[in-house]
Design a protein around this motif. Sequence first.
Motif, PDB file in Angstrom:
ATOM      1  N   ASP A   1     -52.612  22.558 -31.835  1.00  0.00           N
ATOM      2  CA  ASP A   1     -51.988  23.668 -31.121  1.00  0.00           C
ATOM      3  C   ASP A   1     -50.570  23.898 -31.645  1.00  0.00           C
ATOM      4  N   ALA A   2     -50.312  25.107 -32.155  1.00  0.00           N
ATOM      5  CA  ALA A   2     -49.029  25.399 -32.800  1.00  0.00           C
ATOM      6  C   ALA A   2     -47.878  25.380 -31.807  1.00  0.00           C
TER       7      ALA A   2
ATOM      8  N   LEU B   1     -53.680  40.790 -32.391  1.00  0.00           N
ATOM      9  CA  LEU B   1     -54.456  39.550 -32.427  1.00  0.00           C
ATOM     10  C   LEU B   1     -54.540  38.852 -31.071  1.00  0.00           C
ATOM     11  N   TYR B   2     -53.768  39.341 -30.093  1.00  0.00           N
ATOM     12  CA  TYR B   2     -53.756  38.697 -28.783  1.00  0.00           C
ATOM     13  C   TYR B   2     -54.009  39.731 -27.682  1.00  0.00           C
ATOM     14  N   PRO B   3     -55.185  39.714 -27.076  1.00  0.00           N
ATOM     15  CA  PRO B   3     -55.433  40.613 -25.942  1.00  0.00           C
ATOM     16  C   PRO B   3     -54.486  40.317 -24.785  1.00  0.00           C
ATOM     17  N   GLY B   4     -54.153  39.039 -24.584  1.00  0.00           N
ATOM     18  CA  GLY B   4     -53.208  38.649 -23.545  1.00  0.00           C
ATOM     19  C   GLY B   4     -51.811  38.513 -24.114  1.00  0.00           C
ATOM     20  N   GLU B   5     -51.010  37.629 -23.518  1.00  0.00           N
ATOM     21  CA  GLU B   5     -49.633  37.445 -23.967  1.00  0.00           C
ATOM     22  C   GLU B   5     -49.587  36.653 -25.261  1.00  0.00           C
ATOM     23  N   ASP B   6     -48.707  37.046 -26.134  1.00  0.00           N
ATOM     24  CA  ASP B   6     -48.460  36.331 -27.380  1.00  0.00           C
ATOM     25  C   ASP B   6     -48.004  34.907 -27.033  1.00  0.00           C
ATOM     26  N   PRO B   7     -48.726  33.866 -27.470  1.00  0.00           N
ATOM     27  CA  PRO B   7     -48.335  32.497 -27.106  1.00  0.00           C
ATOM     28  C   PRO B   7     -46.962  32.108 -27.629  1.00  0.00           C
ATOM     29  N   ARG B   8     -46.538  32.711 -28.721  1.00  0.00           N
ATOM     30  CA  ARG B   8     -45.203  32.430 -29.252  1.00  0.00           C
ATOM     31  C   ARG B   8     -44.126  32.942 -28.308  1.00  0.00           C
ATOM     32  N   ALA B   9     -44.369  34.129 -27.738  1.00  0.00           N
ATOM     33  CA  ALA B   9     -43.424  34.689 -26.771  1.00  0.00           C
ATOM     34  C   ALA B   9     -43.370  33.836 -25.516  1.00  0.00           C
TER      35      ALA B   9
ATOM     36  N   ARG C   1     -57.180  26.824 -44.682  1.00  0.00           N
ATOM     37  CA  ARG C   1     -57.198  25.664 -43.793  1.00  0.00           C
ATOM     38  C   ARG C   1     -55.916  25.583 -42.970  1.00  0.00           C
ATOM     39  N   LEU C   2     -55.100  26.611 -42.996  1.00  0.00           N
ATOM     40  CA  LEU C   2     -53.765  26.512 -42.413  1.00  0.00           C
ATOM     41  C   LEU C   2     -53.707  26.929 -40.952  1.00  0.00           C
ATOM     42  N   THR C   3     -54.022  28.189 -40.654  1.00  0.00           N
ATOM     43  CA  THR C   3     -53.813  28.711 -39.305  1.00  0.00           C
ATOM     44  C   THR C   3     -55.075  29.354 -38.765  1.00  0.00           C
ATOM     45  N   LEU C   4     -55.386  29.023 -37.522  1.00  0.00           N
ATOM     46  CA  LEU C   4     -56.494  29.646 -36.791  1.00  0.00           C
ATOM     47  C   LEU C   4     -55.926  30.331 -35.557  1.00  0.00           C
ATOM     48  N   ILE C   5     -56.279  31.602 -35.345  1.00  0.00           N
ATOM     49  CA  ILE C   5     -55.888  32.343 -34.147  1.00  0.00           C
ATOM     50  C   ILE C   5     -57.148  32.606 -33.346  1.00  0.00           C
ATOM     51  N   GLU C   6     -57.145  32.138 -32.089  1.00  0.00           N
ATOM     52  CA  GLU C   6     -58.375  32.187 -31.307  1.00  0.00           C
ATOM     53  C   GLU C   6     -58.053  32.129 -29.820  1.00  0.00           C
ATOM     54  N   SER C   7     -58.600  33.084 -29.049  1.00  0.00           N
ATOM     55  CA  SER C   7     -58.496  33.075 -27.581  1.00  0.00           C
ATOM     56  C   SER C   7     -57.051  32.953 -27.102  1.00  0.00           C
ATOM     57  N   ASP C   8     -56.177  33.832 -27.621  1.00  0.00           N
ATOM     58  CA  ASP C   8     -54.770  33.866 -27.225  1.00  0.00           C
ATOM     59  C   ASP C   8     -54.035  32.548 -27.497  1.00  0.00           C
ATOM     60  N   ARG C   9     -54.503  31.806 -28.485  1.00  0.00           N
ATOM     61  CA  ARG C   9     -53.817  30.596 -28.942  1.00  0.00           C
ATOM     62  C   ARG C   9     -53.849  30.579 -30.461  1.00  0.00           C
ATOM     63  N   TYR C  10     -52.963  29.791 -31.060  1.00  0.00           N
ATOM     64  CA  TYR C  10     -53.031  29.629 -32.507  1.00  0.00           C
ATOM     65  C   TYR C  10     -52.755  28.179 -32.863  1.00  0.00           C
ATOM     66  N   PHE C  11     -53.315  27.762 -34.002  1.00  0.00           N
ATOM     67  CA  PHE C  11     -53.347  26.355 -34.368  1.00  0.00           C
ATOM     68  C   PHE C  11     -52.944  26.188 -35.828  1.00  0.00           C
ATOM     69  N   PHE C  12     -52.151  25.144 -36.093  1.00  0.00           N
ATOM     70  CA  PHE C  12     -51.792  24.785 -37.459  1.00  0.00           C
ATOM     71  C   PHE C  12     -52.609  23.545 -37.851  1.00  0.00           C
ATOM     72  N   ARG C  13     -53.501  23.707 -38.808  1.00  0.00           N
ATOM     73  CA  ARG C  13     -54.381  22.627 -39.241  1.00  0.00           C
ATOM     74  C   ARG C  13     -55.103  21.997 -38.049  1.00  0.00           C
ATOM     75  N   GLY C  14     -55.542  22.846 -37.124  1.00  0.00           N
ATOM     76  CA  GLY C  14     -56.328  22.392 -35.992  1.00  0.00           C
ATOM     77  C   GLY C  14     -55.532  21.924 -34.797  1.00  0.00           C
TER      78      GLY C  14
ATOM     79  N   THR D   1     -39.449  19.324 -34.724  1.00  0.00           N
ATOM     80  CA  THR D   1     -38.483  20.224 -35.356  1.00  0.00           C
ATOM     81  C   THR D   1     -39.184  21.154 -36.341  1.00  0.00           C
ATOM     82  N   TYR D   2     -38.447  22.162 -36.742  1.00  0.00           N
ATOM     83  CA  TYR D   2     -38.983  23.105 -37.731  1.00  0.00           C
ATOM     84  C   TYR D   2     -39.399  22.384 -39.009  1.00  0.00           C
ATOM     85  N   GLU D   3     -38.546  21.483 -39.490  1.00  0.00           N
ATOM     86  CA  GLU D   3     -38.857  20.773 -40.728  1.00  0.00           C
ATOM     87  C   GLU D   3     -40.124  19.942 -40.582  1.00  0.00           C
ATOM     88  N   GLU D   4     -40.301  19.300 -39.431  1.00  0.00           N
ATOM     89  CA  GLU D   4     -41.498  18.492 -39.210  1.00  0.00           C
ATOM     90  C   GLU D   4     -42.764  19.352 -39.182  1.00  0.00           C
ATOM     91  N   VAL D   5     -42.667  20.524 -38.543  1.00  0.00           N
ATOM     92  CA  VAL D   5     -43.817  21.425 -38.482  1.00  0.00           C
ATOM     93  C   VAL D   5     -44.140  21.968 -39.874  1.00  0.00           C
TER      94      VAL D   5
END
Length: 422
Positions: free
Chosen positions: A102-103, A315-323, A87-100, A111-115
């Motif tokens: 947008d990460a 996992l990302y055909p396009g650009e890594d959303p984190r980058a 139930r933690l992380t979903l990677i889909e369509s060049d995006r990723y989500f934490f518990r639904g 902040t990091y602690e809040e996330v």
Amino acid sequence: MRDQEPAPFDAERRLSTREAAELLGVKPETVYAYVSRGQLTSRRVSGGRGSTFDAGEVEALARRNRRDGSGGSGGGNAGGELSVRTRLTLIESDRYFFRGVDAVDLATRHTYEEVAEWLWTGRMVPGITFTAPPGSVSVARRAVEALPEHTAPADLLRVATVAAATADPLRFDLSEDAVLGTARTLIPTLVAALPPRGHDRRDEGPLAHRLWPRLSMRKDPDEASLRALDAALALLVDHDLAASTLAVRVAASARAHPYAAVSAGLGVIEGPLHGAASGLAHRLLQDVLEQGDAAPVIADELRAGRRVPGLGHRLYPGEDPRARALFALLERIPRAESALLAARDIVETTARHAPLHANVDLALAVLTVSCGMAPTAGETIFAVARTAGWIAHALEEYGERPLRMRPSGLYAGPRPPQPLPE
């Protein structure tokens, strides 16, 4: 003394739902899913509400699953890859989500602690900070200080984790509250145990502020640099079932305590295809900055038979959303301009032959190069950040059937019986 011989398998007897599930290595509800797909037949118990299953049919399905690598929905194979319900992380369509959610939005607004707290509990706790117990920090620091000067980041953190575990007599308590308590103290303990690069050894404030002097010689960093570091930590909290996360879940499946599970993850990230990849990108970026042109540097990489670090992600055909998110924050830092231009040169030069986009390792390299950090700093950032995700996965695994992470080997050696070797 000979081991007791197992009871012979009776293919004609009937199995209960629980027995069929154990033989197949799945949950009871998955047994009924097999029935609905026509893979098993069930028979109602006379005068009861349960069902029974033909033992021979169940054994045949179990053999078939072992042969083709398929399994139940709780932890089998899909497309030849291990799949684990989470139930933690979903990677889909060049995006990723934490518990639904947008990460990237989470990482750029919190902040990091809040996330981390959101990932663990599904609750947002504004302004939360993690505090390390003095006793835990003292033990971890002494252990780290005993290591050679050039010890790799993963080794520093692994030793600190083991040392912190010895100072926690309640580490074997796997209840949710206890594991969350461990998470909130272990992460700041790891940061506090890292040797500072200067004389600043702050142990208060947001975690990114405490981590900065352990990574950079530059004192009094500007707010934009600290925000970029904090966002990098938040962006890297989790990324589905990466290799190190799988190792953590295997350890948790065997009911290893959280410190041991985190140690398992730290043992995996040192590979150049995982946590250490940002260090390779850091050195590539430095070479491009020194030569003023990406073309000869890329040519040398390819001539040596090496893949160009910092580019592409399976996992990302396009650009890594984190980058993409981290680059946007780095553009607010004036001294990062030359490293950003060099990174763009790397991408554009490689794109002439392969349509590869920048991944988070290249973005981390821009951060570490422009902020005066060592090539290994990206690995430290990755490991500290991912510790939160590892504990989230361990928490999930503690709620599953023990030892379910036990695949069957597909034996490919000589068939027995073979003669004894001379």
